[in-house]
Design a protein around this motif. Structure first.
Motif, PDB file in Angstrom:
ATOM      1  N   UNK A 158       4.643   6.559   5.790  1.00  0.00           N
ATOM      2  CA  UNK A 158       3.553   7.447   5.395  1.00  0.00           C
ATOM      3  C   UNK A 158       3.194   8.447   6.488  1.00  0.00           C
ATOM      4  N   UNK A 159       3.748   8.211   7.662  1.00  0.00           N
ATOM      5  CA  UNK A 159       3.409   9.028   8.833  1.00  0.00           C
ATOM      6  C   UNK A 159       4.479   8.738   9.868  1.00  0.00           C
ATOM      7  N   UNK A 160       4.673   9.627  10.806  1.00  0.00           N
ATOM      8  CA  UNK A 160       5.718   9.369  11.802  1.00  0.00           C
ATOM      9  C   UNK A 160       5.425   8.102  12.613  1.00  0.00           C
ATOM     10  N   UNK A 161       4.169   7.656  12.594  1.00  0.00           N
ATOM     11  CA  UNK A 161       3.797   6.471  13.375  1.00  0.00           C
ATOM     12  C   UNK A 161       3.403   5.271  12.526  1.00  0.00           C
ATOM     13  N   UNK A 162       3.578   5.360  11.186  1.00  0.00           N
ATOM     14  CA  UNK A 162       3.106   4.267  10.332  1.00  0.00           C
ATOM     15  C   UNK A 162       4.015   4.044   9.124  1.00  0.00           C
ATOM     16  N   UNK A 163       4.258   2.777   8.823  1.00  0.00           N
ATOM     17  CA  UNK A 163       4.892   2.339   7.584  1.00  0.00           C
ATOM     18  C   UNK A 163       3.922   1.373   6.915  1.00  0.00           C
ATOM     19  N   UNK A 164       3.764   1.469   5.594  1.00  0.00           N
ATOM     20  CA  UNK A 164       2.854   0.552   4.903  1.00  0.00           C
ATOM     21  C   UNK A 164       3.594  -0.184   3.790  1.00  0.00           C
ATOM     22  N   UNK A 165       3.072  -1.355   3.467  1.00  0.00           N
ATOM     23  CA  UNK A 165       3.523  -2.114   2.302  1.00  0.00           C
ATOM     24  C   UNK A 165       2.676  -1.642   1.126  1.00  0.00           C
ATOM     25  N   UNK A 166       3.289  -0.921   0.201  1.00  0.00           N
ATOM     26  CA  UNK A 166       2.547  -0.325  -0.908  1.00  0.00           C
ATOM     27  C   UNK A 166       1.885  -1.366  -1.809  1.00  0.00           C
ATOM     28  N   UNK A 167       2.322  -2.617  -1.734  1.00  0.00           N
ATOM     29  CA  UNK A 167       1.692  -3.664  -2.535  1.00  0.00           C
ATOM     30  C   UNK A 167       0.252  -3.917  -2.082  1.00  0.00           C
ATOM     31  N   UNK A 168      -0.076  -3.485  -0.849  1.00  0.00           N
ATOM     32  CA  UNK A 168      -1.434  -3.658  -0.324  1.00  0.00           C
ATOM     33  C   UNK A 168      -2.231  -2.358  -0.370  1.00  0.00           C
ATOM     34  N   UNK A 172       2.881   8.818  -5.757  1.00  0.00           N
ATOM     35  CA  UNK A 172       3.728   8.471  -6.907  1.00  0.00           C
ATOM     36  C   UNK A 172       4.240   7.045  -6.828  1.00  0.00           C
ATOM     37  N   UNK A 173       4.749   6.661  -5.663  1.00  0.00           N
ATOM     38  CA  UNK A 173       5.345   5.323  -5.540  1.00  0.00           C
ATOM     39  C   UNK A 173       4.281   4.230  -5.533  1.00  0.00           C
ATOM     40  N   UNK A 174       3.091   4.564  -5.042  1.00  0.00           N
ATOM     41  CA  UNK A 174       2.035   3.561  -4.984  1.00  0.00           C
ATOM     42  C   UNK A 174       1.149   3.557  -6.214  1.00  0.00           C
ATOM     43  N   UNK A 175       1.424   4.459  -7.196  1.00  0.00           N
ATOM     44  CA  UNK A 175       0.591   4.583  -8.387  1.00  0.00           C
ATOM     45  C   UNK A 175      -0.889   4.696  -8.004  1.00  0.00           C
ATOM     46  N   UNK A 176      -1.170   5.596  -7.076  1.00  0.00           N
ATOM     47  CA  UNK A 176      -2.516   5.720  -6.532  1.00  0.00           C
ATOM     48  C   UNK A 176      -3.260   6.890  -7.168  1.00  0.00           C
TER      49      UNK A 176
END
Length: 234
Positions: free
Chosen positions: A185-195, A229-233
């Motif tokens: 989501x950012x050059x310094x962050x990856x998130x688990x979209x399930x959360x 789109x991928x997180x259905x947010x």
């Protein structure tokens, strides 16, 4: 590019070295070899960002002892082994490929080129991320990971129980092997979209992703649409 071959059969180790040099050519800067766990441990202690070719049976010793260590270090590991019944177990620890013995130059070449060009796994994803704590290797279940944050040349893994673990692999190395529900989501962050719960915009127009543990992670404009789109947010 540094290569470390961990193989107890001299003939096989020499063949791996010969084929690796032929496949990768001038990209190979150095190749080291070890035939047992103590020598392999010493080699890996001095290696950084190496590609490790690992046999799982080292003169009767279990190569998984080395694999668990390698999984927590800044290496990319290709298992080269006749122990195909342990392939799933190996992929659970984040190896990028499993080349069964006897192997061909073509098969080894596919594995080496995949790592050399992309650092990506062979369509498999790990069940655990290995981290070191007080000299001990701990396995963190991937399903418990909420986010991973860049920390200089390391990564900081944040889990659902509120703990944080320092991982010696970079965000980019981890990004290549994580399951599809993980998103940069950012050059310094990856998130688990399930959360992921929702996207917000702060004063100044900065986008942030709200996660279920209450933290907010910045989202760069580059990734905003894909995250939505991928997180259905909303």
């Amino acid at each position: 590019m540094r290569i470390v071959i961990i193989e107890d059969e001299t003939v096989v180790a020499r063949r791996l070295e010969r084929l690796t040099r032929r496949i990768l050519g001038p990209r190979v800067e150095r190749i080291d070899a070890a035939a047992n766990i103590p020598d392999a441990t010493r080699l890996l202690g001095r290696a950084q960002d190496a590609i490790v070719l690992l046999d799982l049976n080292l003169s009767g010793s279990d190569g998984f002892d080395i694999l668990r260590r390698a999984a927590a270090e800044p290496f990319q590991t290709i298992v080269v082994s006749a122990n195909t019944d342990r392939a799933i177990e190996a992929f659970e620890l984040g190896v990028v490929d499993f080349v069964p013995k006897p192997f061909t130059e073509e098969r080894l070449g596919r594995a080496l080129e995949r790592v050399a060009r992309h650092g990506g796994a062979d369509g498999r994803t790990p069940s655990f991320l290995a981290v070191t704590l007080a000299g001990r290797v701990d396995l963190v279940p991937v399903e418990s990971v909420i986010a991973i944050h860049g920390a200089d040349d390391y990564s900081e893994i944040e889990t659902s129980n509120g703990r944080r673990h320092l991982h010696k692999k970079t965000l980019t190395m981890l990004e290549h092997v994580l399951p599809d529900n993980f998103q940069r989501v950012h050059r310094s962050h990856i998130v688990n979209l399930l959360f992921a719960e929702h996207m917000g915009i702060e004063d100044g127009g900065r986008r942030v992703l709200h996660l279920s543990n209450g933290i907010m992670v910045p989202v760069s404009r580059t990734y905003a649409r894909e995250v939505m789109e991928r997180g259905n947010l909303s």
